[in-house]
Design a protein around this motif. Sequence first.
Motif, PDB file in Angstrom:
ATOM      1  N   GLU A  37       0.826  -1.212   0.000  1.00  0.00           N
ATOM      2  CA  GLU A  37       0.000   0.000   0.000  1.00  0.00           C
ATOM      3  C   GLU A  37       0.861   1.262   0.000  1.00  0.00           C
ATOM      4  O   GLU A  37       0.459   2.296  -0.542  1.00  0.00           O
ATOM      5  N   PHE A  38       2.034   1.172   0.606  1.00  0.00           N
ATOM      6  CA  PHE A  38       2.890   2.368   0.702  1.00  0.00           C
ATOM      7  C   PHE A  38       4.309   2.065   0.193  1.00  0.00           C
ATOM      8  O   PHE A  38       5.281   2.149   0.959  1.00  0.00           O
ATOM      9  N   PRO A  39       4.437   1.705  -1.061  1.00  0.00           N
ATOM     10  CA  PRO A  39       5.756   1.286  -1.558  1.00  0.00           C
ATOM     11  C   PRO A  39       6.819   2.376  -1.417  1.00  0.00           C
ATOM     12  O   PRO A  39       7.984   2.066  -1.207  1.00  0.00           O
ATOM     13  N   GLU A  40       6.387   3.623  -1.489  1.00  0.00           N
ATOM     14  CA  GLU A  40       7.377   4.703  -1.398  1.00  0.00           C
ATOM     15  C   GLU A  40       7.805   4.966   0.045  1.00  0.00           C
ATOM     16  O   GLU A  40       8.694   5.751   0.302  1.00  0.00           O
ATOM     17  N   ARG A  41       7.153   4.292   0.978  1.00  0.00           N
ATOM     18  CA  ARG A  41       7.525   4.505   2.381  1.00  0.00           C
ATOM     19  C   ARG A  41       8.122   3.248   3.005  1.00  0.00           C
ATOM     20  O   ARG A  41       8.316   3.169   4.212  1.00  0.00           O
ATOM     21  N   PHE A  42       8.370   2.260   2.150  1.00  0.00           N
ATOM     22  CA  PHE A  42       8.932   1.009   2.624  1.00  0.00           C
ATOM     23  C   PHE A  42      10.354   0.896   2.103  1.00  0.00           C
ATOM     24  O   PHE A  42      10.605   1.013   0.904  1.00  0.00           O
ATOM     25  N   ILE A  43      11.282   0.686   3.002  1.00  0.00           N
ATOM     26  CA  ILE A  43      12.688   0.602   2.601  1.00  0.00           C
ATOM     27  C   ILE A  43      13.306  -0.686   3.142  1.00  0.00           C
ATOM     28  O   ILE A  43      13.235  -0.954   4.344  1.00  0.00           O
ATOM     29  N   ASN A  44      13.863  -1.473   2.250  1.00  0.00           N
ATOM     30  CA  ASN A  44      14.632  -2.623   2.686  1.00  0.00           C
ATOM     31  C   ASN A  44      16.101  -2.231   2.602  1.00  0.00           C
ATOM     32  O   ASN A  44      16.646  -2.062   1.514  1.00  0.00           O
ATOM     33  N   ALA A  45      16.698  -2.056   3.756  1.00  0.00           N
ATOM     34  CA  ALA A  45      18.093  -1.609   3.782  1.00  0.00           C
ATOM     35  C   ALA A  45      19.060  -2.765   3.550  1.00  0.00           C
ATOM     36  O   ALA A  45      20.267  -2.566   3.526  1.00  0.00           O
ATOM     37  N   GLY A  46      18.503  -3.972   3.413  1.00  0.00           N
ATOM     38  CA  GLY A  46      19.371  -5.134   3.309  1.00  0.00           C
ATOM     39  C   GLY A  46      19.796  -5.592   4.695  1.00  0.00           C
ATOM     40  O   GLY A  46      19.388  -5.028   5.718  1.00  0.00           O
ATOM     41  N   VAL A  47      20.633  -6.618   4.740  1.00  0.00           N
ATOM     42  CA  VAL A  47      21.071  -7.157   6.031  1.00  0.00           C
ATOM     43  C   VAL A  47      22.161  -6.223   6.552  1.00  0.00           C
ATOM     44  O   VAL A  47      23.358  -6.563   6.541  1.00  0.00           O
ATOM     45  N   ALA A  48      21.748  -5.053   6.974  1.00  0.00           N
ATOM     46  CA  ALA A  48      22.698  -3.977   7.267  1.00  0.00           C
ATOM     47  C   ALA A  48      22.109  -3.097   8.356  1.00  0.00           C
ATOM     48  O   ALA A  48      21.716  -1.963   8.109  1.00  0.00           O
ATOM     49  N   GLU A  49      22.055  -3.635   9.566  1.00  0.00           N
ATOM     50  CA  GLU A  49      21.311  -2.965  10.632  1.00  0.00           C
ATOM     51  C   GLU A  49      21.941  -1.666  11.111  1.00  0.00           C
ATOM     52  O   GLU A  49      21.241  -0.741  11.502  1.00  0.00           O
ATOM     53  N   GLN A  50      23.269  -1.594  11.100  1.00  0.00           N
ATOM     54  CA  GLN A  50      23.923  -0.370  11.568  1.00  0.00           C
ATOM     55  C   GLN A  50      23.591   0.790  10.635  1.00  0.00           C
ATOM     56  O   GLN A  50      23.116   1.841  11.067  1.00  0.00           O
ATOM     57  N   SER A  51      23.821   0.584   9.358  1.00  0.00           N
ATOM     58  CA  SER A  51      23.541   1.671   8.421  1.00  0.00           C
ATOM     59  C   SER A  51      22.040   1.928   8.348  1.00  0.00           C
ATOM     60  O   SER A  51      21.612   3.063   8.166  1.00  0.00           O
ATOM     61  N   MET A  52      21.253   0.899   8.520  1.00  0.00           N
ATOM     62  CA  MET A  52      19.804   1.073   8.518  1.00  0.00           C
ATOM     63  C   MET A  52      19.372   2.019   9.632  1.00  0.00           C
ATOM     64  O   MET A  52      18.497   2.866   9.440  1.00  0.00           O
ATOM     65  N   SER A  53      19.994   1.893  10.785  1.00  0.00           N
ATOM     66  CA  SER A  53      19.618   2.720  11.921  1.00  0.00           C
ATOM     67  C   SER A  53      20.047   4.175  11.712  1.00  0.00           C
ATOM     68  O   SER A  53      19.294   5.096  12.042  1.00  0.00           O
ATOM     69  N   SER A  54      21.224   4.372  11.157  1.00  0.00           N
ATOM     70  CA  SER A  54      21.659   5.750  10.858  1.00  0.00           C
ATOM     71  C   SER A  54      20.814   6.329   9.738  1.00  0.00           C
ATOM     72  O   SER A  54      20.469   7.515   9.737  1.00  0.00           O
ATOM     73  N   LEU A  55      20.502   5.502   8.762  1.00  0.00           N
ATOM     74  CA  LEU A  55      19.628   5.908   7.650  1.00  0.00           C
ATOM     75  C   LEU A  55      18.296   6.366   8.210  1.00  0.00           C
ATOM     76  O   LEU A  55      17.747   7.390   7.793  1.00  0.00           O
ATOM     77  N   ALA A  56      17.768   5.598   9.165  1.00  0.00           N
ATOM     78  CA  ALA A  56      16.491   5.953   9.781  1.00  0.00           C
ATOM     79  C   ALA A  56      16.596   7.314  10.462  1.00  0.00           C
ATOM     80  O   ALA A  56      15.675   8.133  10.389  1.00  0.00           O
ATOM     81  N   ALA A  57      17.725   7.563  11.114  1.00  0.00           N
ATOM     82  CA  ALA A  57      17.923   8.855  11.762  1.00  0.00           C
ATOM     83  C   ALA A  57      17.928   9.968  10.724  1.00  0.00           C
ATOM     84  O   ALA A  57      17.309  11.024  10.909  1.00  0.00           O
ATOM     85  N   GLY A  58      18.602   9.725   9.608  1.00  0.00           N
ATOM     86  CA  GLY A  58      18.651  10.730   8.540  1.00  0.00           C
ATOM     87  C   GLY A  58      17.280  11.010   7.959  1.00  0.00           C
ATOM     88  O   GLY A  58      16.882  12.155   7.734  1.00  0.00           O
ATOM     89  N   LEU A  59      16.550   9.965   7.735  1.00  0.00           N
ATOM     90  CA  LEU A  59      15.183  10.070   7.209  1.00  0.00           C
ATOM     91  C   LEU A  59      14.310  10.843   8.208  1.00  0.00           C
ATOM     92  O   LEU A  59      13.520  11.713   7.838  1.00  0.00           O
ATOM     93  N   ALA A  60      14.476  10.526   9.475  1.00  0.00           N
ATOM     94  CA  ALA A  60      13.684  11.178  10.523  1.00  0.00           C
ATOM     95  C   ALA A  60      14.053  12.648  10.643  1.00  0.00           C
ATOM     96  O   ALA A  60      13.193  13.489  10.943  1.00  0.00           O
ATOM     97  N   SER A  61      15.315  12.975  10.397  1.00  0.00           N
ATOM     98  CA  SER A  61      15.758  14.364  10.546  1.00  0.00           C
ATOM     99  C   SER A  61      15.066  15.284   9.555  1.00  0.00           C
ATOM    100  O   SER A  61      15.051  16.501   9.738  1.00  0.00           O
ATOM    101  N   GLU A  62      14.500  14.712   8.506  1.00  0.00           N
ATOM    102  CA  GLU A  62      13.790  15.522   7.517  1.00  0.00           C
ATOM    103  C   GLU A  62      12.298  15.599   7.812  1.00  0.00           C
ATOM    104  O   GLU A  62      11.488  15.920   6.927  1.00  0.00           O
TER     105      GLU A  62
END
Lengths: 304, 292
Positions: A37-62
């Motif tokens: 339903e929300f393909p543009e809001r779903f992100i598979n960062a891959g098996v990469a939890e550290q970068s996924m968490s920083s990515l989430a912070a970056g996304l949240a900062s906006e």
Amino acid sequence: MREIFIDELVQLSRQETNLFLCVGDLGFGVIEPFAEEFPERFINAGVAEQSMSSLAAGLASEGNTVFTYSIANFPTFRALEQIRNDIAYHRFNVVIVAVGAGVAYGSLGYSHHAIEDLAVMRAIPGIGIYSPSNERELRASMRRILREGGPAYLRLGKATHTPSTEHEETDITLPRHLRGLGEKLVLTTGEICDNVLAAVAELPKSISEQLSVFSVPYLGYDALFSFLIRRNPDLVITIEEHRRSGGLGSLLLEIVSDSGIPARVERLGFPEVTRYKIGSRDFILGQVGLHPQGISSKIEALFV
Amino acid sequence: MSLSLSRCEKTRSNRIPAVGQTNSIGMFYMDSKELAKFARRKLLEMVYRARAAHVASSLSVVDILAVLYAENLSDEFGDSSPPSVILSKGHAAAALYSVLAGVGVIPISWLEDYCADGAQLTGHVTAGIPGVDFSTGSLGHGLPFGLGVALARKLSGDNRRVFVVMSDGELNEGTTWESALQASQFSLSNLVVLIDRNGLQSLDSTENTLALEPIDKKWRSFGWDTYQVDGHNHEAMGEQLMKRRESQSPQVIICSTVKGKGVSFMEDSVLWHYRSPNESEFREAIRELSVE
């Protein structure tokens, strides 16, 4: 529980346009309703939890609210520095979701057993810790998380449980009464609540009538402090699908000590061993005395 | 030719601000070479006064930062706000602070208290300081964070690019390569990584620690548009940054630099990663930086 999480997330996302779900390449058969339903809001960062968490912070900062999602210890332990420095320190709206709390993934072994996560999340200031025991608590937790804003940790069991009681939703930050009107408190959190209720039902009436049993979906110092002061018990028994140290039990120890209430705190949880027999969740809980019988024996032993 | 474009229509000046002068309404019109010269002198003073570390790391990155801030990279999109720069090598804080002061984003007076007890400006860049949106200090965080920002912007149709300035030693961190995979996958053409390739890290050269070469081939193999420039050549860097690109790929610019650039005895030396100049070293350094 994870299906309910996704369902609630979908419902919330129909109203809020800035909710994102980032997964660490997990959730097959679960995340599809959101991803479709929300393909543009779903992100598979891959098996990469550290970068996924920083990515989430970056996304949240906006200006977004981001849910990171993985299982067992992967969303937490694997990315702890990111959670501490990037998410919690900056107070970004990131919700760390761990599916498979405790030994929900029993037979997958030690790497998949999340039994220190509450301790570790509690050590970092600024993270709201939610450990719902059923559907109602889960949905209420998610709504509160969005209302409050800021970082949160949402610890989910794997299976879906029927509601433990039919009580109306009240303040999710307060312990939820399950049974009993006694003065001695039994506090539990998460999926193991079911074993606790089964255990209390097995107790002789002379003991169970001295107890009141509560589910604690929100591990908040202030909320529990007020609760404890009001109840003024002489005995607090905590039961968690987690080590005895660092989680709910330790939180209560801190509160009892800080408050000056002369209560004894008896903590039930996993022993400090890394090698135990592996099997289903029920099997492992039986091994460590957290099945209904193990819990009731321990409680009974306090009353001799 | 130095690169200088107006950023703020309210204040136009081609002077370096005098000590104590602040600008609270926008950024100065600043020539990138003048800005770099100003920043080098200022950061030496800061590091000396605070007996702080990381002077050589700061000196190697100054030109990169000066070009980013003096160059109006937002102008092409009609946006007069400062560029989104994440200093992932957060230990080069003195360089960033002095550049930010040079363009008027922070008061010059703050530089005097660098690293002092309770000061505004700390040893690693900290969110909350004007111009700094993200605290760094542990390596390997800036790029994944910047990637998240770039992703948010791409999804919302925001054209502004995100510039992540990394060290070469930082390429040791695994998250770098996680992000390299992701940025390509998500076609984040608005993400620009600049690597301060000074060849040294804290105990030895990069090649004696964990050999990084061929860096360009590595990034290219991850699907990034990869460029190499002289990290002390403002024209070359500016030209690369201002190029209009049709590509959907993220961009990495490997900037060849000299650690400690500008102070002869600090150049290309592992010792000056941590060492703070004593008085005579400071005076000699300032003397060298004042001759041009």
